[in-house]
Design a protein around this motif. Structure first.
Motif: not given
Length: 502
Positions: A59-62, A397-401, A410-413
């Motif tokens: 996922e990190d590598l796209g 990971d975790a969900r946030l806004r 968090l994985f997006d960050l």
């Protein structure tokens, strides 16, 4: 980058490990060359399971969505009795995904498709493997490596700062470095073949003769390919006919059925299983990754995944040192990854013993989500946290806004080549911005808001805590706001130096 070198990194071997390393270096702007002595990509499925931790890496590598698009879930097993009846059962323990562990099931993707997806991603980044290019000699010295290559256009020489041997179990790099490869042959020989086959339903993984090494055979549909993979133990000293006719005869003999027909063979191999671990992962400017450093029996689907994670661990460290970080950072590669391989060898060998007795069950132990580096020199020591997530652990990971209202993970960050610092209510500016570090303030007045409380629960944070996440998704440090100086020392060790204000 230093003009004394044609490239910073010469990668020998364009399998999954070499391709992962190349992608990671490419997205970091590191000069490299990826060579492969074979003239064509590997076209078999020696490895077909992508474990949850590797899914996070991809996922990190796209490339994770692309792998899901060409792969599929592991099918239910259909276990046949001698009288022709059968039972259906799952061999992989089903675990529900959570906010902290979004991937909890292995993904089946034949190795040739995994590597194809990785090559396409590498090409998007402006690079491709050089097939038909063989490393035939090299001389390491205090400043780098002088490599001799043989290509279709004749011999070439290349100067590189580092050499990475991702060239498999018979690694030329390992042999040339005279690194020992102790272990043992496990006394098991097996065939594996990707075939066109009729007579069996493609919705099941078919198993016959379990627990009987003379009769056992497994026939698994390879998701979305139209192929089946045949796996079976074979005598240690017998010739094995890997043609369609020969494989059809083995299938008929072991299943007791004449309605299963093999129409063609895409790839086939007969091999002896080994468990071996290199004595060292590094000699000066030369490193080993993947099967060059460790080989496992295939049970548990650990080999390709461990190899990919080797490369993912090494890539950011090479890039950091190329960019000016202390050379000592590279010592942590062997320090972190060799114990992991030793543990994986034990697990795969244990699962092989279980399989020989007909026990094919797999649990969370194969997912590799629990791998961590708590004793690494790149882990900032801390007081005990009573079973809570600690420095050295995989970052959950975790969900946030976001402050703008958008839903985030968090994985997006974390995604990308940077370090991430989560400031959980500490004073803004406690750690100054610097190249390679993204700082996020988590709180009602921050740029990200823990509106569901998932970040706090996943990391067990108190107000004022700071969490530093490495580029490979492991926690480097968790500190309180009165430990900023310790954190600054760690950042300097990683090459993340504060920039003086203008």
């Amino acid at each position: 980058m230093n003009a004394r070198y044609a490239v910073d990194v010469l990668i020998c071997g364009a399998g999954a490990a070499g391709l992962t390393l190349a992608i990671d270096l490419a997205r970091r702007g590191v000069r490299f060359r990826l060579i492969e002595k074979n003239h064509q990509p590997f076209h078999g499925s020696r490895g077909k399971g992508i474990q949850p931790r590797s899914q996070e890496i991809f996922e990190d590598l796209g490339v994770l969505d692309r792998l899901f698009a060409v792969g599929g879930v592991y099918p239910t097993e259909r276990r046949y009795r001698d009288d022709g009846s059968y039972i259906d059962a799952d061999s992989v323990e089903h675990t529900a995904a959570t906010s902290s562990e979004p991937y909890t099931q292995p993904l089946m993707v034949p190795q040739f498709l995994t590597e194809q997806v990785l090559r396409e991603r590498l090409l998007e980044l402006g690079h491709r493997p050089a097939f038909g290019c063989e490393l035939v000699g090299f001389e390491p010295d205090a400043d780098g490596v002088s490599a001799q290559l043989m290509t279709d256009n004749g011999p070439q020489t290349l100067r590189a700062r580092w050499l990475v041997g991702a060239d498999g179990g018979r690694s030329f790099v390992r042999h040339a470095l005279d690194i020992g490869f102790p272990g043992k042959t496990l006394g098991v020989r097996a065939l594996v073949a990707d075939v066109q086959l009729s007579g069996l339903c493609a919705d099941y993984w078919h198993r016959f003769g379990e627990g009987d090494s003379q009769r056992q055979i497994m026939i698994c549909p390879l998701a979305r390919t139209g192929l089946f993979q045949i796996q079976a133990p074979v005598p240690l000293d017998a010739d094995v006919d890997l043609s369609a006719e020969g494989l059809a005869a083995i299938v008929a003999q072991r299943t007791g059925r004449d309605d299963i027909q093999v129409h063609g063979v895409s790839w086939a191999s007969a091999y002896s299983m080994n468990a071996r671990l290199a004595d060292r992962y590094r000699v000066g400017p030369a490193f080993l990754v993947g099967d060059a450093a460790h080989i496992h029996p295939p049970t548990g689907g650990q080999g390709l995944n461990t190899s990919v994670q080797d490369a993912y661990n090494l890539g950011w460290k090479l890039a950091a040192v190329a960019g000016g970080a202390p050379e000592t950072l590279l010592d942590s590669y062997e320090e972190e990854r060799r114990p992991v391989a030793a543990s994986v060898l034990g697990l795969a060998s244990k699962l092989l013993d279980n399989a020989s007795r007909g026990d094919m069950r797999r649990g969370k132990e194969v997912f590799q989500l629990d791998i961590g580096y708590p004793k690494s020199s790149m882990t900032l020591t801390q007081t005990a946290r009573d079973g809570r997530v600690c420095a050295g652990d995989r970052a959950p990971d975790a969900r946030l806004r976001g402050a703008c209202g958008a839903s985030l993970r968090l994985f997006d960050l974390f995604q990308g080549s940077h370090w991430t610092l989560l400031n959980y209510g500490a004073t803004p500016g406690a750690v100054s911005p610097r190249p390679g570090l993204q700082i996020h303030h988590v709180g009602p007045q921050g740029d990200v808001i823990d509106d569901l409380g998932q970040v706090q629960r996943a990391y067990a944070l108190a107000a004022g805590d700071l969490v530093l996440v490495r580029p490979d998704g492991y926690i480097g440090a968790i500190v309180a706001s009165d430990e900023i100086q310790r954190l600054e020392g760690y950042l300097a060790q990683a090459g993340l130096t504060a920039v003086m204000p203008e």
